[in-house]
Design a protein around this motif. Structure first.
Motif, PDB file in Angstrom:
ATOM      1  N   MET B 104     -35.175  32.052  85.982  1.00 14.51           N
ATOM      2  CA  MET B 104     -36.211  31.020  85.848  1.00 14.51           C
ATOM      3  C   MET B 104     -37.547  31.508  86.405  1.00 14.51           C
ATOM      4  O   MET B 104     -38.609  31.304  85.800  1.00 14.51           O
ATOM      5  N   ALA B 105     -37.453  32.151  87.574  1.00 12.19           N
ATOM      6  CA  ALA B 105     -38.679  32.634  88.222  1.00 12.19           C
ATOM      7  C   ALA B 105     -39.364  33.647  87.319  1.00 12.19           C
ATOM      8  O   ALA B 105     -40.586  33.605  87.135  1.00 12.19           O
ATOM      9  N   ASP B 106     -38.571  34.564  86.721  1.00 15.45           N
ATOM     10  CA  ASP B 106     -39.153  35.573  85.835  1.00 15.45           C
ATOM     11  C   ASP B 106     -39.841  34.904  84.652  1.00 15.45           C
ATOM     12  O   ASP B 106     -40.952  35.251  84.272  1.00 15.45           O
ATOM     13  N   GLN B 107     -39.154  33.903  84.080  1.00 14.37           N
ATOM     14  CA  GLN B 107     -39.735  33.203  82.933  1.00 14.37           C
ATOM     15  C   GLN B 107     -41.029  32.496  83.318  1.00 14.37           C
ATOM     16  O   GLN B 107     -42.015  32.526  82.585  1.00 14.37           O
ATOM     17  N   LEU B 108     -40.969  31.862  84.498  1.00 15.00           N
ATOM     18  CA  LEU B 108     -42.165  31.146  84.963  1.00 15.00           C
ATOM     19  C   LEU B 108     -43.331  32.110  85.127  1.00 15.00           C
ATOM     20  O   LEU B 108     -44.445  31.819  84.706  1.00 15.00           O
ATOM     21  N   THR B 109     -43.038  33.278  85.753  1.00 20.47           N
ATOM     22  CA  THR B 109     -44.105  34.253  85.966  1.00 20.47           C
ATOM     23  C   THR B 109     -44.683  34.686  84.620  1.00 20.47           C
ATOM     24  O   THR B 109     -45.901  34.741  84.446  1.00 20.47           O
ATOM     25  N   ALA B 110     -43.787  34.963  83.677  1.00 27.04           N
ATOM     26  CA  ALA B 110     -44.248  35.389  82.351  1.00 27.04           C
ATOM     27  C   ALA B 110     -45.094  34.284  81.717  1.00 27.04           C
ATOM     28  O   ALA B 110     -46.161  34.542  81.149  1.00 27.04           O
ATOM     29  N   ALA B 111     -44.606  33.031  81.850  1.00 26.48           N
ATOM     30  CA  ALA B 111     -45.330  31.901  81.257  1.00 26.48           C
ATOM     31  C   ALA B 111     -46.698  31.758  81.898  1.00 26.48           C
ATOM     32  O   ALA B 111     -47.699  31.516  81.217  1.00 26.48           O
ATOM     33  N   ARG B 112     -46.709  31.917  83.250  1.00 20.90           N
ATOM     34  CA  ARG B 112     -47.991  31.798  83.945  1.00 20.90           C
ATOM     35  C   ARG B 112     -48.961  32.864  83.485  1.00 20.90           C
ATOM     36  O   ARG B 112     -50.135  32.609  83.257  1.00 20.90           O
ATOM     37  N   GLU B 113     -48.454  34.104  83.350  1.00 20.41           N
ATOM     38  CA  GLU B 113     -49.302  35.219  82.926  1.00 20.41           C
ATOM     39  C   GLU B 113     -49.860  34.937  81.524  1.00 20.41           C
ATOM     40  O   GLU B 113     -51.058  35.113  81.272  1.00 20.41           O
ATOM     41  N   ALA B 114     -48.962  34.474  80.652  1.00 17.74           N
ATOM     42  CA  ALA B 114     -49.397  34.175  79.281  1.00 17.74           C
ATOM     43  C   ALA B 114     -50.466  33.099  79.314  1.00 17.74           C
ATOM     44  O   ALA B 114     -51.466  33.158  78.596  1.00 17.74           O
ATOM     45  N   GLU B 115     -50.257  32.103  80.168  1.00 21.95           N
ATOM     46  CA  GLU B 115     -51.214  31.003  80.243  1.00 21.95           C
ATOM     47  C   GLU B 115     -52.567  31.493  80.747  1.00 21.95           C
ATOM     48  O   GLU B 115     -53.617  31.114  80.230  1.00 21.95           O
TER      49      GLU B 115
END
Lengths: 147, 408
Positions: B104-115
């Motif tokens: 989840m943390a990895d996905q969140l980080t990726a999502a944040r970066e994309a955002e």
């Protein structure tokens, strides 16, 4: 009854327009003394000094016809200066111009012009306006074509 | 297999089953020995059982508590968006949960970066749009000003056309009246005046108005053509171009007593006719608006100073010691149908509007420095061959973000 002669002063840079105004004034029998200037500066010099370019003093009763688009000092600025100088502020001013921009018209009335006429001029209305202002100034009328 | 690698259910089963298993062993012992010690052994067994269960549960719960503590910590970190502690070892549900947290943390980080990237992109687009909007606003203001000037300029001769044709009608009527009955001396005198002065004057002004109207319409067509004509860019020997321009202007240069100096000039990249138009206009203006009260000089050359916004371009100047331009009129210099010194030279006031259009279509820029009574210097920046985006379609030009507004 002695009435001081009223001088009609036109400030207009276009020779054709000036000639049309002069001809219509003449035809209407408004043969007052007539002066014509080509820009606002010449007009203001005359009004403020009280002297025509030939050095003769101008009549204390004058009426000004002003074009807006003129070199050096334009009609709006000339109007502003006439209306903000105590010595000249009572002079009736007719704006005679090709501009029918409502903002410009409002501005002229705000500054204190008496009448605003858009060119091409309907000369019947124009003469009518002059006559009305002339009554106010007790303009001298002579019969048409009298020499 | 270590205890930590067991599943939670297995650990629980072990905790319960192991004493039972142990008691089974005890029972076996009871059966093989005498009953006398049965009770004692049973008591000992129970005591041992309890102790063993307590021990195993203590071990079990300590491990679970510690690992759940780690999980809680990680879940809080996740909520706060902080990096998680390293993934825990083991194969039970707790480490599975921890694995999920890490995923989840990895996905969140990726999502944040994309955002963040999206946000940056949006900010960039936004700034571009704002810039484009400002350019459009300015152009629309210029267009409005243009239409205003044109309509004023058209109306002025129209007033004469209308007024003097009416005058002709009036004079005709008057002549008609004069001809009625027997003409006396006064009437003949009046008729003569009408024929010799009133009518010619009317005709003169009507002709002037028609000429003026036709000149304005020609100028409009000219302007529109400058925006449409297709350019054939090539290497232009500027030296030759300027020489041709100066030769063509020889008469007016001589008439004004002007001295024209041309510095060494390089080659430029552009449409030869358009480049010639640029310099013909600038040189023409320089000569036409010289101050008649002092010896006029006009100087053409390459500028050493290159402003930042035209870095990499060739900058040329046309400098004169002429009438100069009042600061108040500087913003109108490149607008069409604006004339500052209408008496100095004939024209409609579209020269500089044309030049600006040509320069912009070459991807360049034009600006000026001027002091009233001292003189003017016009600068033209032209891009070199490789980066010159010769704009063919004028529509494209009007929304091009890179076309800078005139620096006046």
């Amino acid at each position: 009854m002695s009435i001081p002669p009223v001088t009609i002063i036109l400030a207009e840079d276009d020779d054709g327009h000036a000639s049309l105004v002069q001809r219509n004034l003449e035809r209407a029998g408004l043969l007052n003394s007539f002066l014509r200037f080509r820009d606002g500066q010449e007009l203001l010099d005359c009004l403020f000094s009280g002297k025509a370019p030939d050095g003769q003093p101008i009549s204390p009763e004058v009426m000004v016809l002003l074009d807006i688009n003129m070199p050096r000092i334009d009609g709006i600025e000339a109007l502003r200066q006439i209306k903000s100088t105590p010595q000249t502020q009572k002079i009736p001013v007719i704006m005679l111009t090709t501009t029918d921009d409502p903002r410009e018209i409002d501005r002229c009335y705000e500054l204190g012009c008496s009448v605003y006429i858009t060119k091409p001029v309907n000369y019947e209305d124009f003469i009518e306006a002059i006559r009305r202002l002339g009554l106010f100034l007790q303009i001298v009328q002579k019969p048409r074509n009298s020499i | 297999m270590s205890f930590r690698r067991l599943r939670l259910v297995e650990k629980g089963l072990l905790a319960i089953l192991s004493p039972i298993l142990f008691q089974g062993i005890l029972l076996c012992l009871l059966i093989s020995r005498g009953r006398s010690i049965q009770a004692q052994l049973l008591i000992a067994g129970v005591v041992f059982d309890v102790a063993l269960i307590v021990l195993i549960f203590a071990l079990f719960s300590r491990s679970v508590t510690r690992r759940v503590g780690l999980l809680i910590d990680n879940s809080q970190r996740l909520a706060r968006g902080e990096p998680l502690t390293p993934q825990m070892s083991g194969g039970d549900e707790i480490s599975d949960l921890d694995k999920s947290f890490h995923a989840m943390a990895d996905q969140l980080t990726a999502a944040r970066e994309a955002e963040r990237q999206n946000h940056e992109l949006m900010e960039r687009r936004n700034a571009e749009l704002l810039r484009a909007n400002r350019t459009l606003d300015q152009q629309s203001e210029e267009n409005e000003m243009f239409v205003y000037s044109v309509s004023h300029d058209l109306r002025s001769p129209l007033v004469n056309l209308q007024g003097f044709s009416k005058e002709l009608g009036i004079v005709r009527q008057e002549l008609r009246e004069l001809l009625e009955g027997t003409p006396d001396a006064t009437k003949i005198e009046r008729a003569r005046k009408l024929a010799d002065s009133d009518i010619p004057e009317s005709i003169h002004y009507i002709q002037t108005a028609v000429t003026r109207l036709s000149a304005i319409i020609d100028a409009l067509l000219h302007l529109s053509r400058a925006g449409r004509v297709e350019y054939q860019p090539e290497v232009v020997e500027l030296k030759d171009t300027i020489q041709r321009v100066v030769e063509a202007m020889q008469a007016s240069i001589k008439q004004r007593g002007a001295k024209v100096t041309v510095q060494t000039l390089p080659v430029v990249w552009g449409d030869p006719t358009a480049v010639e138009q640029i310099f013909a206009n600038l040189l023409g203006n320089a000569v036409n608006y010289l101050d008649p009260d002092r010896p006029g000089t006009v100087d053409v050359g390459v500028s050493e100073k290159i402003p930042e916004d035209v870095a990499g371009m060739q900058v040329f100047y046309v400098r004169d010691n002429g009438l100069g331009i009042d600061e108040a009129y500087l913003p109108k210099v490149f607008a069409a149908f604006q004339r500052l010194h209408p008496k100095s030279a004939p024209g409609e006031g579209i020269g500089l509007a044309l030049v600006r259009r040509i320069v912009q279509r070459h991807g360049g820029k034009i600006w000026l420095e001027s002091t009233k009574g001292i003189g003017s210097t016009f600068y033209v920046a032209l891009p070199p061959k490789q980066s010159s985006p010769l704009v063919v379609a004028p529509r494209k030009e009007s929304i091009r973000l890179s076309s800078p507004p005139p620096r006046v």
